[in-house]
Design an enzyme around this catalytic site. Structure first.
Site, PDB file in Angstrom:
ATOM      1  N   CYS A 112       0.815  -1.225   0.000  1.00 42.73           N
ATOM      2  CA  CYS A 112       0.000   0.000   0.000  1.00 42.73           C
ATOM      3  C   CYS A 112       0.850   1.278   0.000  1.00 42.73           C
ATOM      4  O   CYS A 112       0.334   2.365  -0.253  1.00 42.73           O
ATOM      5  CB  CYS A 112      -0.954   0.004   1.183  1.00 42.73           C
ATOM      6  SG  CYS A 112      -2.010  -1.456   1.241  1.00 42.73           S
ATOM      7  N   HIS A 245      -3.250   7.042   2.553  1.00 42.49           N
ATOM      8  CA  HIS A 245      -3.680   5.727   2.066  1.00 42.49           C
ATOM      9  C   HIS A 245      -5.072   5.435   2.628  1.00 42.49           C
ATOM     10  O   HIS A 245      -5.351   5.674   3.798  1.00 42.49           O
ATOM     11  CB  HIS A 245      -2.682   4.663   2.522  1.00 42.49           C
ATOM     12  CG  HIS A 245      -3.160   3.283   2.258  1.00 42.49           C
ATOM     13  ND1 HIS A 245      -3.649   2.886   1.038  1.00 42.49           N
ATOM     14  CD2 HIS A 245      -3.260   2.192   3.075  1.00 42.49           C
ATOM     15  CE1 HIS A 245      -4.010   1.626   1.104  1.00 42.49           C
ATOM     16  NE2 HIS A 245      -3.795   1.179   2.324  1.00 42.49           N
ATOM     17  N   ASN A 275     -10.129  -0.235   0.116  1.00 45.32           N
ATOM     18  CA  ASN A 275      -8.663  -0.151   0.102  1.00 45.32           C
ATOM     19  C   ASN A 275      -8.172  -0.692  -1.238  1.00 45.32           C
ATOM     20  O   ASN A 275      -8.260  -1.888  -1.498  1.00 45.32           O
ATOM     21  CB  ASN A 275      -8.117  -0.993   1.265  1.00 45.32           C
ATOM     22  CG  ASN A 275      -6.603  -0.946   1.366  1.00 45.32           C
ATOM     23  OD1 ASN A 275      -5.920  -0.484   0.448  1.00 45.32           O
ATOM     24  ND2 ASN A 275      -6.075  -1.429   2.465  1.00 45.32           N
TER      25      ASN A 275
HETATM   26  N1  ACO Z   1     -18.679  -8.731   9.274  1.00 43.86           N
HETATM   27  C1  ACO Z   1     -19.188  -9.016  10.483  1.00 43.86           C
HETATM   28  N2  ACO Z   1     -18.430  -9.373  11.523  1.00 43.86           N
HETATM   29  C2  ACO Z   1     -17.112  -9.445  11.336  1.00 43.86           C
HETATM   30  C3  ACO Z   1     -16.511  -9.164  10.094  1.00 43.86           C
HETATM   31  C4  ACO Z   1     -17.360  -8.793   9.038  1.00 43.86           C
HETATM   32  N3  ACO Z   1     -16.889  -8.502   7.830  1.00 43.86           N
HETATM   33  N4  ACO Z   1     -15.178  -9.313  10.224  1.00 43.86           N
HETATM   34  C5  ACO Z   1     -14.946  -9.675  11.492  1.00 43.86           C
HETATM   35  N5  ACO Z   1     -16.116  -9.772  12.158  1.00 43.86           N
HETATM   36  C6  ACO Z   1     -16.335 -10.114  13.547  1.00 43.86           C
HETATM   37  C7  ACO Z   1     -15.195 -10.892  14.146  1.00 43.86           C
HETATM   38  O1  ACO Z   1     -15.299 -12.256  13.841  1.00 43.86           O
HETATM   39  C8  ACO Z   1     -15.379 -10.600  15.623  1.00 43.86           C
HETATM   40  O2  ACO Z   1     -16.376 -11.445  16.101  1.00 43.86           O
HETATM   41  P1  ACO Z   1     -16.271 -12.096  17.583  1.00 43.86           P
HETATM   42  O3  ACO Z   1     -16.270 -10.910  18.509  1.00 43.86           O
HETATM   43  O4  ACO Z   1     -17.499 -12.932  17.668  1.00 43.86           O
HETATM   44  O5  ACO Z   1     -14.991 -12.852  17.572  1.00 43.86           O
HETATM   45  C9  ACO Z   1     -15.935  -9.194  15.662  1.00 43.86           C
HETATM   46  O6  ACO Z   1     -16.439  -8.931  14.318  1.00 43.86           O
HETATM   47  C10 ACO Z   1     -14.915  -8.147  16.017  1.00 43.86           C
HETATM   48  O7  ACO Z   1     -13.755  -8.398  15.240  1.00 43.86           O
HETATM   49  P2  ACO Z   1     -12.491  -7.504  15.375  1.00 43.86           P
HETATM   50  O8  ACO Z   1     -11.442  -8.015  14.452  1.00 43.86           O
HETATM   51  O9  ACO Z   1     -12.145  -7.310  16.813  1.00 43.86           O
HETATM   52  O10 ACO Z   1     -13.068  -6.129  14.822  1.00 43.86           O
HETATM   53  P3  ACO Z   1     -12.357  -4.745  14.754  1.00 43.86           P
HETATM   54  O11 ACO Z   1     -13.216  -3.725  15.371  1.00 43.86           O
HETATM   55  O12 ACO Z   1     -10.926  -4.839  15.175  1.00 43.86           O
HETATM   56  O13 ACO Z   1     -12.369  -4.459  13.187  1.00 43.86           O
HETATM   57  C11 ACO Z   1     -11.011  -4.547  11.243  1.00 43.86           C
HETATM   58  C12 ACO Z   1     -11.733  -5.349  12.301  1.00 43.86           C
HETATM   59  C13 ACO Z   1     -12.024  -3.702  10.486  1.00 43.86           C
HETATM   60  C14 ACO Z   1     -10.315  -5.493  10.280  1.00 43.86           C
HETATM   61  C15 ACO Z   1      -9.984  -3.635  11.958  1.00 43.86           C
HETATM   62  O14 ACO Z   1      -9.155  -4.399  12.795  1.00 43.86           O
HETATM   63  C16 ACO Z   1      -9.158  -2.885  10.981  1.00 43.86           C
HETATM   64  O15 ACO Z   1      -9.635  -2.019  10.308  1.00 43.86           O
HETATM   65  N6  ACO Z   1      -7.851  -3.160  10.936  1.00 43.86           N
HETATM   66  C17 ACO Z   1      -7.002  -2.549   9.983  1.00 43.86           C
HETATM   67  C18 ACO Z   1      -6.944  -3.452   8.861  1.00 43.86           C
HETATM   68  C19 ACO Z   1      -6.801  -2.761   7.564  1.00 43.86           C
HETATM   69  O16 ACO Z   1      -7.217  -1.656   7.325  1.00 43.86           O
HETATM   70  N7  ACO Z   1      -6.216  -3.500   6.699  1.00 43.86           N
HETATM   71  C20 ACO Z   1      -6.034  -3.037   5.379  1.00 43.86           C
HETATM   72  C21 ACO Z   1      -4.751  -3.453   4.889  1.00 43.86           C
HETATM   73  S1  ACO Z   1      -3.489  -2.704   5.774  1.00 43.86           S
HETATM   74  C22 ACO Z   1      -3.117  -1.332   5.043  1.00 43.86           C
HETATM   75  O17 ACO Z   1      -3.638  -1.016   4.028  1.00 43.86           O
HETATM   76  C23 ACO Z   1      -2.165  -0.544   5.700  1.00 43.86           C
END
Ligand code: ACO
Length: 318
Positions: A112, A245, A275
């Site tokens: 990215c 980004h 993204n």
């Molecule tokens: N829909 C519904 N529920 C979901 C989904 C979904 N798509 N994905 C995960 N869940 C659930 C999980 O299973 C979990 O359930 P549980 O509590 O029963 O175990 C619950 O939602 C919470 O999951 P978390 O991972 O704790 O959710 P969080 O609030 O951390 O959000 C996310 C997850 C959106 C991925 C966040 O961690 C994030 O944005 N991280 C950054 C990742 C990113 O942006 N990556 C892009 C690439 S990196 C880059 O470009 C730099």
């Protein structure tokens, strides 16, 4: 001698995949995706479309905005994690589709952060006089490296491309670049697969520790922004636009807050594009340049973070 951006362009594939569409395929909801990421929809490349095709549309638009023809391009750098094939480089395929000739063409793999890395390399080559006009493209088809059954990753990404044309300039357009990498974080976000003897070895899909990525990204983006401000002896008040980004609106908002920059001075497209990895910054830059938000003489800060881990900034005077 310096370089400046003389034109930008971008392209999005026609097909829109909404959160509601995804909720019909996997156990997720529009409300969850919007609340956690700010994403409403993303674009998906057509089956026959290649990364070089997406790049070609953006490149033509950027050349048009710069008033240059393909024959004027002396260097092509394509930032991509999703190349058309193992080799030749997508930049060489783009060069041929564009009808450009002779100058160097190569890909940059910094996930990215790829566009910021590529822009930095091109700036150094233009500013040194090694080449005259450079075409820098970020283009990605992430839809082909996603596990569409993994709701933790597949909802986050989309396909698209963006481009910028750099030309020599007596006055600095690009004021500074700061690039970083720390490979000890390589397992936090990866596609841990490879090709060997005709087989895929490992996993050819995005794997991510979302929580760890979130924390790392906010710190890296804020740190590299402060590094650029210090190097240019500017305060964050002097930055007219941050073009970060587009990974997640919560990462962008947390970064802006750390820098004390209101969201009214941050360009966001993550709601419509999701993204798009190396394409996300040039897509956002092109949108804000074309709709007139970014005006001549303004300070624009590009901020990137991605797998590797890699991160970096480019500060521009528009
Ligand atoms: N829909 C519904 N529920 C979901 C989904 C979904 N798509 N994905 C995960 N869940 C659930 C999980 O299973 C979990 O359930 P549980 O509590 O029963 O175990 C619950 O939602 C919470 O999951 P978390 O991972 O704790 O959710 P969080 O609030 O951390 O959000 C996310 C997850 C959106 C991925 C966040 O961690 C994030 O944005 N991280 C950054 C990742 C990113 O942006 N990556 C892009 C690439 S990196 C880059 O470009 C730099």
């Amino acid at each position: 001698m310096h370089s400046r951006i003389a034109g930008t362009g971008s392209y999005l594939p026609a097909h829109i995949l909404t959160n509601h569409d995804l909720a019909r395929q996997i156990d997720t909801s529009d409300a969850w995706i919007r609340a956690r990421t700010g994403i409403h929809e993303r674009r998906i490349a057509a089956p026959g479309e290649q990364t070089s095709d997406l790049a070609l549309h953006a490149a033509r638009a950027a050349l048009g905005a710069a008033g240059l023809a393909a024959a004027d391009v002396d260097l092509i750098v394509v930032a991509t994690t999703t190349p058309d094939m193992v080799f030749p480089a997508t930049a060489c395929i783009l060069q041929s589709k564009l009808g450009a000739k002779n100058g160097p063409a190569f890909d940059v793999q910094a996930v990215c952060s790829g566009f910021v890395y590529a822009l930095t390399l091109a700036d150094k080559m233009v500013a040194s006089g090694a080449v005259r006009n450079a075409l820098v493209v970020g283009a990605e088809i992430y839809s082909r490296i996603l596990d569409w059954n993994d709701r933790g990753t597949c909802v986050l990404f989309g396909d698209g491309s963006g481009a910028a044309v750099l030309v020599p300039s007596a006055d600095p357009g690009i004021l500074s670049s700061h690039l970083h990498a720390d490979g000890s974080y390589r397992d936090m976000l990866s596609v841990p697969g490879s090709l060997s003897e005709g087989q895929v070895i490992g996993t050819p899909f995005v794997r991510m520790d979302g929580g760890a990525v979130f924390k790392f990204a906010v710190k890296a983006l804020a740190d590299v922004a402060r590094e650029a401000l210090a190097a240019n002896e500017l305060s964050s008040d002097a930055i007219d636009w941050i073009v970060p980004h587009q990974a997640n609106i919560r990462i962008i908002e947390a970064t802006a807050k750390k820098l004390d920059v209101p969201m009214t001075r941050v360009v966001t497209t993550v709601d419509r594009h999701a993204n798009t990895s190396a394409a996300s910054i040039p897509l956002a830059l092109d949108e804000a340049a074309r709709d007139g938000r970014i005006a001549a003489g303004q300070h624009v800060m590009l901020l990137a973070v991605g797998g590797g881990f890699t991160w970096g900034s480019v500060l521009l005077r528009w």
